[in-house]
Scaffold this motif. Structure first.
Motif, PDB file in Angstrom:
ATOM      1  N   PHE A  54       0.886  -1.092  -0.095  1.00  0.00           N
ATOM      2  CA  PHE A  54       0.180   0.038  -0.075  1.00  0.00           C
ATOM      3  C   PHE A  54       0.826   1.177   0.240  1.00  0.00           C
ATOM      4  CE2 PHE A  54      -3.387  -3.073   1.731  1.00  0.00           C
ATOM      5  CZ  PHE A  54      -4.237  -2.672   0.764  1.00  0.00           C
ATOM      6  N   ALA A  55       1.819   1.199   0.825  1.00  0.00           N
ATOM      7  CA  ALA A  55       2.787   2.323   0.800  1.00  0.00           C
ATOM      8  C   ALA A  55       3.517   2.670  -0.539  1.00  0.00           C
ATOM      9  CB  ALA A  55       3.889   2.133   2.034  1.00  0.00           C
ATOM     10  N   ILE A  56       3.731   1.627  -0.879  1.00  0.00           N
ATOM     11  CA  ILE A  56       4.563   1.993  -2.432  1.00  0.00           C
ATOM     12  C   ILE A  56       3.425   2.426  -3.649  1.00  0.00           C
ATOM     13  CG2 ILE A  56       5.560   0.763  -4.433  1.00  0.00           C
ATOM     14  CD1 ILE A  56       6.905  -1.280  -2.305  1.00  0.00           C
ATOM     15  N   MET A  57       2.149   1.865  -3.465  1.00  0.00           N
ATOM     16  CA  MET A  57       1.259   2.503  -4.540  1.00  0.00           C
ATOM     17  C   MET A  57       0.913   3.901  -4.086  1.00  0.00           C
ATOM     18  SD  MET A  57      -1.111  -0.992  -4.157  1.00  0.00           S
ATOM     19  CE  MET A  57      -2.391  -0.326  -5.254  1.00  0.00           C
ATOM     20  N   VAL A  58       0.662   4.169  -2.838  1.00  0.00           N
ATOM     21  CA  VAL A  58       0.738   5.733  -2.491  1.00  0.00           C
ATOM     22  C   VAL A  58       2.038   6.492  -2.938  1.00  0.00           C
ATOM     23  CG1 VAL A  58       0.363   7.298  -0.382  1.00  0.00           C
ATOM     24  CG2 VAL A  58      -0.962   5.183  -0.439  1.00  0.00           C
ATOM     25  N   GLN A  59       2.937   5.998  -2.664  1.00  0.00           N
ATOM     26  CA  GLN A  59       4.447   6.730  -3.192  1.00  0.00           C
ATOM     27  C   GLN A  59       4.233   6.779  -4.711  1.00  0.00           C
ATOM     28  OE1 GLN A  59       6.544   8.772  -2.180  1.00  0.00           O
ATOM     29  NE2 GLN A  59       8.197   7.396  -1.721  1.00  0.00           N
ATOM     30  N   ILE A  60       3.689   5.829  -5.528  1.00  0.00           N
ATOM     31  CA  ILE A  60       3.745   5.905  -7.098  1.00  0.00           C
ATOM     32  C   ILE A  60       2.612   6.969  -7.330  1.00  0.00           C
ATOM     33  CG2 ILE A  60       3.013   4.802  -9.164  1.00  0.00           C
ATOM     34  CD1 ILE A  60       4.403   2.166  -7.817  1.00  0.00           C
ATOM     35  N   VAL A  77      -5.535  17.012  -1.807  1.00  0.00           N
ATOM     36  CA  VAL A  77      -5.398  15.736  -2.072  1.00  0.00           C
ATOM     37  C   VAL A  77      -3.929  15.466  -2.111  1.00  0.00           C
ATOM     38  CG1 VAL A  77      -5.889  13.977  -4.063  1.00  0.00           C
ATOM     39  CG2 VAL A  77      -7.617  15.614  -3.570  1.00  0.00           C
ATOM     40  N   PHE A  78      -3.087  16.143  -2.672  1.00  0.00           N
ATOM     41  CA  PHE A  78      -1.699  15.836  -2.529  1.00  0.00           C
ATOM     42  C   PHE A  78      -1.122  15.912  -1.017  1.00  0.00           C
ATOM     43  CE2 PHE A  78       2.897  16.827  -3.238  1.00  0.00           C
ATOM     44  CZ  PHE A  78       3.322  15.814  -4.019  1.00  0.00           C
ATOM     45  N   LEU A  84      -0.887  10.204   4.312  1.00  0.00           N
ATOM     46  CA  LEU A  84      -1.245   8.792   4.260  1.00  0.00           C
ATOM     47  C   LEU A  84       0.232   8.166   4.338  1.00  0.00           C
ATOM     48  CD1 LEU A  84      -3.018   6.547   4.203  1.00  0.00           C
ATOM     49  CD2 LEU A  84      -3.333   6.814   1.674  1.00  0.00           C
ATOM     50  N   PHE A  85       1.137   8.538   3.314  1.00  0.00           N
ATOM     51  CA  PHE A  85       2.390   7.609   3.155  1.00  0.00           C
ATOM     52  C   PHE A  85       3.002   7.753   4.309  1.00  0.00           C
ATOM     53  CE2 PHE A  85       6.887   7.624   2.268  1.00  0.00           C
ATOM     54  CZ  PHE A  85       6.940   6.328   1.619  1.00  0.00           C
ATOM     55  N   LEU A  86       3.273   8.891   5.097  1.00  0.00           N
ATOM     56  CA  LEU A  86       4.219   8.995   6.282  1.00  0.00           C
ATOM     57  C   LEU A  86       3.702   8.331   7.333  1.00  0.00           C
ATOM     58  CD1 LEU A  86       5.120  12.878   6.066  1.00  0.00           C
ATOM     59  CD2 LEU A  86       6.484  10.816   5.608  1.00  0.00           C
ATOM     60  N   ALA A 209      11.685   2.338  -1.179  1.00  0.00           N
ATOM     61  CA  ALA A 209      10.635   1.259  -1.017  1.00  0.00           C
ATOM     62  C   ALA A 209      11.520   0.028  -1.050  1.00  0.00           C
ATOM     63  CB  ALA A 209       9.841   0.863  -2.175  1.00  0.00           C
ATOM     64  N   VAL A 210      12.770  -0.020  -1.440  1.00  0.00           N
ATOM     65  CA  VAL A 210      14.058  -1.067  -1.381  1.00  0.00           C
ATOM     66  C   VAL A 210      14.065  -1.132   0.281  1.00  0.00           C
ATOM     67  CG1 VAL A 210      16.148  -1.642  -1.670  1.00  0.00           C
ATOM     68  CG2 VAL A 210      14.869  -0.684  -3.684  1.00  0.00           C
TER      69      VAL A 210
END
Length: 649
Positions: A54-60, A77-78, A84-86, A209-210
């Motif tokens: 989920f975090a990677i998808m939000v980051q993308i 929104v941004f 949300l990511f943090l 993400a790595v």
């Protein structure tokens, strides 16, 4: 709105995020396919992997919006996406921290300290995050895109601090952490810190993400894909086999210690599982601290193997003596007084030559041979132990090959027989068939191979082959000689199978003999195993005209009522009872009473082990119907019965 002048077209490379997403999805698929143990650490890793996706998808999404500000941008929104990511990242840090602590210790001991660390770090993290959002310093909008440098720096710095804290705590608790967990933590933390620093420097590429996917990949591979025992911090048998083969290929000299708690195999001793695992984990850590050359592996609940990677026997002896001290301390400390066995395999060239499986069998052989009930045992094997075991191993391999082939004519099974003297007829009317095993021309007696056959589920194959050989011999003898029957010994495992009687009758009917000429011997101990099945087979065989002998009567506690209740016709007294009765008049009184009791109740009595004239006279005087022993004849190939049976007139 803060604004930075245009220097170049703002674009972000997200190949690292996409790679991280693929890794996370792949490892999640592996988890569901392999179904690892549902431990606390695994639940943390599974949860962390899902949140990572989920975090990677939000980051993308964030990067996509930042790169195309003119199309997708909406400040609220941004900002919500960044928040949300943090938040997800903070949860990932929490999971990562807990995962390492659980791997290190198995359960949290100082919960208050951990809770205070969580509260303090979380307060600082979210306070700084809110501060940056409120002051609009988390990102900057430009005409060519959104600059998220401060955003990435913020969570990268938080990640670096988390890694440092994990590393400090792991180092401080080094004595309580297994070697493999410590090394995995050092490697993953070092990689994470290096990648996070690179992420701070590389402002136009997102690959963070790595840092939270790779640790979970490493954790799954090392600790949850059937190579690691989480409860004790030891790798398992698969890892042991891999290390063994590595040392073998490299030509290294090493020793192996087999550590076992035999009482744990007894269901009557069931210590608290979690408490015992924690105690054993302490033992393993202490043993590992003896030397970096010691590697611990867990085979099962109460059995461990340690590889000692040293060339010198003196070093191996020193290491194992220290192991012994640690186990002695454990024994004295716990209330259950669980005893231990330590067997050390010291000839690496010999066991490397024959392989890992052989070595494990040898170590179990040491345990079975030298284990003493109620005692702590430490034993360092020598060349004589290897030579003795090699014979057992060869017998085992031969028996398993016999079982696989199931050849009624197998020449490795030799049929011997010992004639039995009839007191009334003053001649030999029956004989007992005796099995021998021939390996490379050497004759192996039953006392040596029967137990091995039972342990390897080969005993039934031997019974079937012997039945064929005896039936064939009887078929040949009955053409010229007058005799009543030949008896065959059967095992407990045979009689506990309710289809056994049918198999026996099918074999007998395949030969041109009267089925009454085959008799079977069983022991009273068989009935304790599965009384209903044994009695059923006995009854069915009796219906078919097969007489049954109660063998070894008097060797232990004999229940006269139970013996009388089962359909046997002949009671075969064990020779030990005869030897005692000859020397002790009190035993003789009991002996005489039992003989009279059985004869009055219609049983035939037989005594075995008669070796001299005095024992013969004693047996005849006591009223035995049949006598068997070296005084009359020693066991020999079944064909030699021609010398003892009378020819037909």
């Amino acid at each position: 709105m803060p604004y930075n002048p245009l220097f170049f077209q703002l674009r972000y490379d997200i190949i690292g995020e996409i790679a991280g997403l693929l890794f996370a999805v792949l490892i999640l698929v592996f988890m569901f396919l392999t179904k690892p143990k549902q431990s606390k650490t695994y639940i943390f890793m599974l949860t962390g992997t899902i949140i990572s996706i989920f975090a990677i998808m939000v980051q993308i999404v964030i990067v996509r919006m930042a790169s195309t500000v003119s199309v997708y941008y909406n400040r609220n929104v941004f900002t919500a996406a960044l928040t949300l990511f943090l938040t997800l990242y903070a949860i990932l840090l929490f999971i990562y921290f807990n995962y390492i602590n659980l791997l290190s210790e198995g359960r949290f001991r100082k919960r208050f300290v951990l809770i205070m660390i969580y509260i303090t770090l979380s307060t600082i993290y979210f306070a700084v995050m809110i501060y940056l959002i409120v002051l609009k310093r988390l990102f900057f909008v430009r005409t060519d895109g959104i600059d998220i440098t401060h955003f990435t720096r913020f969570y990268c710095v938080a990640g670096i601090l988390c890694c440092i804290i994990c590393m400090v705590i792991t180092t401080l608790r080094r004595k309580n952490i297994s070697r493999i967990v410590f090394r995995a933590t050092v490697i993953s933390v070092t990689i994470d810190v290096a990648v996070l620093i690179l992420q701070i420097i590389a402002t136009h590429a997102i690959f963070s993400a790595v840092t939270y996917v790779i640790p979970f990949v490493i954790g799954y591979q090392l600790f949850h894909s059937n190579s690691y025992d989480e409860e004790t911090g030891c790798q398992n048998i698969s890892a042991f086999e891999s290390r063994f083969q590595t040392n073998e290929r490299a030509g290294r000299v090493f020793y192996i210690a087999y550590i076992d708690f035999p009482q744990l195999a007894d269901s009557s001793i069931v210590p608290n599982y979690e408490a015992f695992s924690m105690e054993v984990a302490k033992i393993c850590r202490k043993i590992e601290r003896i030397s970096r050359k010691i590697l611990m592996y867990r085979l099962n609940y109460g059995t461990f193997i340690a590889i000692l990677e040293t060339k010198e026997r003196s070093d191996a002896e020193n290491y194992t003596e220290q192991m012994r001290d640690i186990l002695d301390s454990f024994f004295e400390r716990i209330d259950d007084k669980i005893h231990y066995f330590v067997g050390v395999c010291g000839d690496s060239k010999r066991f490397v030559a024959v392989g890992n499986k052989y070595t494990q069998l040898f170590l179990r052989y040491l345990r079975n041979r030298y284990l003493k009930d109620g005692e702590n045992v430490y034993y360092f094997a020598n060349g004589a132990d290897f030579r003795d075991f090699e014979e057992i191993y060869k017998i085992e391999q031969t028996l398993m090959d016999i079982r696989a082939r199931m050849n009624p004519d197998d020449e490795r099974i030799i049929c011997y027989a010992q004639p039995i003297y009839s007191v009334e007829n003053k001649s030999f009317r029956t004989a007992e068939a005796l099995m021998r095993l021939s390996i490379d021309g050497k004759m192996i007696p039953p006392d040596t191979f029967i137990k091995v056959a039972e342990q390897n589920n080969c005993i039934h194959a031997l019974t079937v082959i012997m039945m064929h050989k005896v039936c064939r011999a009887v078929e040949a003898l009955m053409e010229e000689y007058d005799f009543d029957a030949v008896t065959i010994n059967c095992s407990t495992l045979d009689f506990t199978d309710k289809t056994f009687y049918k198999e026996i009758m099918d074999i007998i009917h395949s030969y041109r003999i009267d089925q009454k000429m085959i008799r079977l011997e069983i022991t009273e101990s068989m009935m304790a195993e599965n009384y209903d099945a044994v009695r059923y087979n006995m009854s069915m065989l009796n219906r078919e005209g097969i007489q049954l002998y109660m063998d070894d009567f008097g060797t232990g506690y004999s229940n006269l009522e139970r013996v009388v209740d089962v359909p046997v016709q002949t009671i075969k007294f064990d020779k030990s009872l005869l030897y005692k009765a000859v020397k002790d008049y009190r035993v003789d009184d009991i002996f005489t009473y039992m003989i009279d009791f059985f004869k009055k109740n219609g049983f035939v009595t037989l005594i075995e082990g008669v070796e001299n004239e005095a024992q013969k006279k004693f047996s005849i005087d006591r009223g035995f119907d049949y006598i068997q022993g070296y005084h009359y004849a020693k066991p020999s190939p079944i064909e030699n019965l021609r010398k003892y049976f009378d020819k037909k007139s």
